[in-house]
Scaffold this active site. Structure first.
Site, PDB file in Angstrom:
ATOM      1  N   GLY A  23       0.835  -0.987   0.032  1.00  0.00           N
ATOM      2  CA  GLY A  23       0.120  -0.059   0.126  1.00  0.00           C
ATOM      3  C   GLY A  23       0.747   1.091   0.027  1.00  0.00           C
ATOM      4  CB  ALA A  24       4.288   2.141  -0.747  1.00  0.00           C
ATOM      5  N   GLY A  29       1.804   4.474   3.966  1.00  0.00           N
ATOM      6  CA  GLY A  29       2.662   3.708   2.988  1.00  0.00           C
ATOM      7  C   GLY A  29       3.705   4.472   2.134  1.00  0.00           C
ATOM      8  CE1 TYR A 166      -9.057   0.155   8.931  1.00  0.00           C
ATOM      9  CE2 TYR A 166      -9.249   1.171  11.173  1.00  0.00           C
ATOM     10  CZ  TYR A 166      -8.673   0.774   9.971  1.00  0.00           C
ATOM     11  OH  TYR A 166      -7.220   1.324   9.810  1.00  0.00           O
TER      12      TYR A 166
END
Length: 296
Positions: A23-24, A29, A166
């Site tokens: 997730g960069a 990220g 979540y």
């Protein structure tokens, strides 16, 4: 703004080390990848959107790569791991989603637990033979509202509550870290599993939130946010680079963003029985397990 006591230039020299950050392409990220690259690491941005990943990677110094990874699709996870070769010093399980309504992944999992936990569970196990130093999994302070329902992990029989879903996925991150580290230690492996959380950081994670939840989040960002996203990444960077024992849980250092600090785990965050049962269920759902030498 005052400089915090511990910040990215404090990072050790990571030249010669290889890091994967999931997730960069945005948010925490992107900051994590940026600072690890600046410290000299060969940084691999594992992202769903290659174009966005390249936009982050291209300005960075040193050696960077962008590789496709969709944590909501186990075929993509297997393809990423199958294409890996050579040592991997640090895996940062950062990617996450915060759904508004119940959605499912390509494999039929509820999206929060599917991406945030099960996708990273599978990725970690598949990459574990290559990992030499540590796995850092990014949880959340909202783990405190989570409850692991082993009989209905995917919210098929309960009324769907997005924030609770979540929270469950982030609690699963903590229990996964604990059980993984237990297995690594029992096997005599030098690899460590750690967790971190950013506090309240304004990131794209919540960009789809609307209504009361969205308004509450916006209020929080304006009045109680843990500074900007750069500060939110400090606990992850600290966990990824400092000499810390396995199963350490790192959080932000307070409103002035001082030295990131070890968080106290609640009983629910560290229940060994739930952690082991969650592991077994995750194996059954993903078809992945730790290699035999650490599967104890």
């Amino acid at each position: 703004m005052a400089q915090p006591l511990w910040y990215p230039p404090t990072l050790p020299d990571l030249t010669g080390r290889t890091v994967v950050v999931t997730g960069a392409n945005s948010g925490l990220g992107a900051v994590t990848a940026r600072e690890l690259a600046r410290a000299g690491a060969h940084t691999v941005l594992a992202v769903r959107d290659i174009a966005k990943g390249r936009a982050v990677a291209d300005p960075l110094p040193g050696r960077t790569e962008v590789r496709a990874l969709d944590l909501g699709d186990l075929d993509s996870v297997r393809a990423f791991a199958g294409g890996w070769s050579g040592p991997l010093d640090i895996l940062v399980n950062n990617a996450g989603v915060m759904p508004v309504t119940r959605e499912t992944t390509a494999d039929g999992f509820e999206s929060a637990v599917g991406v945030n936990h099960l996708g990273h569970f599978a990725l970690t196990n598949l990459l574990l033979p290559y990992i030499t130093d540590r796995i850092v999994t990014v949880s959340s302070g909202l783990a405190r509202i989570g409850h692991i329902d082993l009989a209905d992990l995917n919210w098929e029989h309960r009324a769907y509550r997005p924030m609770r879903a979540y929270g469950q996925s982030k609690l699963a991150n903590l229990l996964f870290t604990q059980e993984l580290d237990r297995r690594l230690t029992a096997s005599g492996s030098p690899v460590r599993a750690l967790a971190a959380h950013p506090g309240v950081a304004a990131t794209p994670l919540d960009r789809h939130l609307t209504g009361f939840v969205g308004a509450s989040t916006t209020f929080g960002y304006r009045f109680i946010a843990q500074k900007e996203v750069d500060y939110g990444a400090l606990p992850t960077l600290f966990a990824a680079t400092e000499d810390l024992p396995g199963n350490t849980y790192i959080g932000p250092g307070g409103r002035s963003s001082e030295l990131p600090r070890t968080e106290k785990r609640r009983k629910a965050d560290s229940d060994p029985g739930t952690a082991r049962r969650l592991w077994d269920l995750s194996v059954a759902l993903t078809g992945t397990d730790a290699p035999t030498e650490v599967a104890v």
